[in-house]
Design a protein around this motif. Structure first.
Motif, PDB file in Angstrom:
ATOM      1  N   UNK A  23      34.730  42.726  37.053  1.00 56.28           N
ATOM      2  CA  UNK A  23      33.418  42.883  37.654  1.00 56.28           C
ATOM      3  C   UNK A  23      33.298  44.292  38.217  1.00 56.28           C
ATOM      4  N   UNK A  24      32.100  44.836  38.209  1.00 57.99           N
ATOM      5  CA  UNK A  24      31.848  46.160  38.779  1.00 57.99           C
ATOM      6  C   UNK A  24      31.862  46.126  40.309  1.00 57.99           C
ATOM      7  N   UNK A  25      31.716  44.952  40.891  1.00 63.55           N
ATOM      8  CA  UNK A  25      31.656  44.822  42.353  1.00 63.55           C
ATOM      9  C   UNK A  25      33.063  44.773  42.945  1.00 63.55           C
ATOM     10  N   UNK A  26      33.359  45.676  43.852  1.00 59.86           N
ATOM     11  CA  UNK A  26      34.654  45.650  44.544  1.00 59.86           C
ATOM     12  C   UNK A  26      34.548  45.001  45.923  1.00 59.86           C
ATOM     13  N   UNK A  27      33.366  44.556  46.302  1.00 60.47           N
ATOM     14  CA  UNK A  27      33.128  44.011  47.646  1.00 60.47           C
ATOM     15  C   UNK A  27      33.887  42.716  47.931  1.00 60.47           C
ATOM     16  N   UNK A  28      34.223  41.949  46.898  1.00 61.98           N
ATOM     17  CA  UNK A  28      34.874  40.652  47.122  1.00 61.98           C
ATOM     18  C   UNK A  28      36.392  40.712  47.010  1.00 61.98           C
ATOM     19  N   UNK A  29      36.932  41.894  46.738  1.00 63.61           N
ATOM     20  CA  UNK A  29      38.392  42.042  46.706  1.00 63.61           C
ATOM     21  C   UNK A  29      38.909  42.094  48.139  1.00 63.61           C
ATOM     22  N   UNK A  30      40.005  41.423  48.408  1.00 64.42           N
ATOM     23  CA  UNK A  30      40.576  41.420  49.750  1.00 64.42           C
ATOM     24  C   UNK A  30      42.095  41.576  49.661  1.00 64.42           C
ATOM     25  N   UNK A  31      42.662  42.124  50.708  1.00 65.32           N
ATOM     26  CA  UNK A  31      44.110  42.241  50.838  1.00 65.32           C
ATOM     27  C   UNK A  31      44.462  42.102  52.316  1.00 65.32           C
ATOM     28  N   UNK A  32      45.527  41.375  52.593  1.00 60.59           N
ATOM     29  CA  UNK A  32      45.979  41.192  53.964  1.00 60.59           C
ATOM     30  C   UNK A  32      46.820  42.408  54.371  1.00 60.59           C
ATOM     31  N   UNK A  33      46.513  43.046  55.487  1.00 62.14           N
ATOM     32  CA  UNK A  33      47.262  44.238  55.873  1.00 62.14           C
ATOM     33  C   UNK A  33      48.677  43.949  56.391  1.00 62.14           C
ATOM     34  N   UNK A  34      49.000  42.678  56.653  1.00 65.83           N
ATOM     35  CA  UNK A  34      50.295  42.354  57.253  1.00 65.83           C
ATOM     36  C   UNK A  34      51.204  41.503  56.385  1.00 65.83           C
ATOM     37  N   UNK A  35      50.726  41.050  55.235  1.00 67.15           N
ATOM     38  CA  UNK A  35      51.574  40.241  54.355  1.00 67.15           C
ATOM     39  C   UNK A  35      51.191  40.507  52.901  1.00 67.15           C
ATOM     40  N   UNK A  36      52.038  40.065  52.012  1.00 68.82           N
ATOM     41  CA  UNK A  36      51.797  40.262  50.593  1.00 68.82           C
ATOM     42  C   UNK A  36      50.804  39.197  50.103  1.00 68.82           C
ATOM     43  N   UNK A  37      49.524  39.468  50.341  1.00 69.05           N
ATOM     44  CA  UNK A  37      48.464  38.537  49.952  1.00 69.05           C
ATOM     45  C   UNK A  37      47.243  39.352  49.540  1.00 69.05           C
ATOM     46  N   UNK A  38      46.706  39.056  48.366  1.00 70.62           N
ATOM     47  CA  UNK A  38      45.502  39.732  47.901  1.00 70.62           C
ATOM     48  C   UNK A  38      44.773  38.843  46.914  1.00 70.62           C
ATOM     49  N   UNK A  39      43.516  39.168  46.657  1.00 69.44           N
ATOM     50  CA  UNK A  39      42.740  38.365  45.716  1.00 69.44           C
ATOM     51  C   UNK A  39      41.325  38.877  45.595  1.00 69.44           C
ATOM     52  N   UNK A  40      40.544  38.165  44.843  1.00 71.67           N
ATOM     53  CA  UNK A  40      39.131  38.480  44.660  1.00 71.67           C
ATOM     54  C   UNK A  40      38.396  37.205  44.274  1.00 71.67           C
ATOM     55  N   UNK A  41      37.096  37.223  44.417  1.00 68.68           N
ATOM     56  CA  UNK A  41      36.257  36.099  44.008  1.00 68.68           C
ATOM     57  C   UNK A  41      35.390  36.572  42.853  1.00 68.68           C
ATOM     58  N   UNK A  42      35.445  35.863  41.745  1.00 67.37           N
ATOM     59  CA  UNK A  42      34.663  36.205  40.564  1.00 67.37           C
ATOM     60  C   UNK A  42      33.758  35.039  40.202  1.00 67.37           C
ATOM     61  N   UNK A  43      32.655  35.327  39.564  1.00 64.68           N
ATOM     62  CA  UNK A  43      31.738  34.267  39.144  1.00 64.68           C
ATOM     63  C   UNK A  43      32.059  33.852  37.720  1.00 64.68           C
ATOM     64  N   UNK A  44      31.882  32.565  37.456  1.00 61.37           N
ATOM     65  CA  UNK A  44      32.087  32.063  36.109  1.00 61.37           C
ATOM     66  C   UNK A  44      30.842  32.308  35.267  1.00 61.37           C
ATOM     67  N   UNK A  45      31.001  32.145  33.973  1.00 61.92           N
ATOM     68  CA  UNK A  45      29.862  32.265  33.068  1.00 61.92           C
ATOM     69  C   UNK A  45      28.993  31.016  33.208  1.00 61.92           C
TER      70      UNK A  45
END
Length: 80
Positions: free
Chosen positions: A44-66
């Protein structure tokens, strides 16, 4: 790895140029490699839904389905 079925998955994230909203390269990509060499990818062109935890090894994003009824083209097997 899911022990009960002895299958492994790999999650790969890429974030391109998140600080520049006018960039043509800006976006978030996700790849999932699964059992039997299965593969799913989404971008996706949108980077607004990407997240990362600053204190642990955790990251992800939310994407929409077709929309419902759109043919699935993401998961493939080694035979395809």
């Amino acid at each position: 790895t899911i022990p009960e079925i002895r299958k492994s998955f790999a999650f790969i994230y890429s974030v391109e140029d998140p600080g520049n909203p006018n960039s043509k390269q800006r976006g978030v990509g996700v790849q999932v490699m699964g059992p039997s060499d299965g593969y799913v990818t989404q971008y996706t062109k949108s980077t607004d839904r990407f997240w990362a935890d600053p204190y642990s090894l955790a990251l992800g994003t939310t994407l929409q389905t077709k929309p419902f009824g759109t043919p699935l083209t993401g998961m493939t097997s080694a035979e395809e």
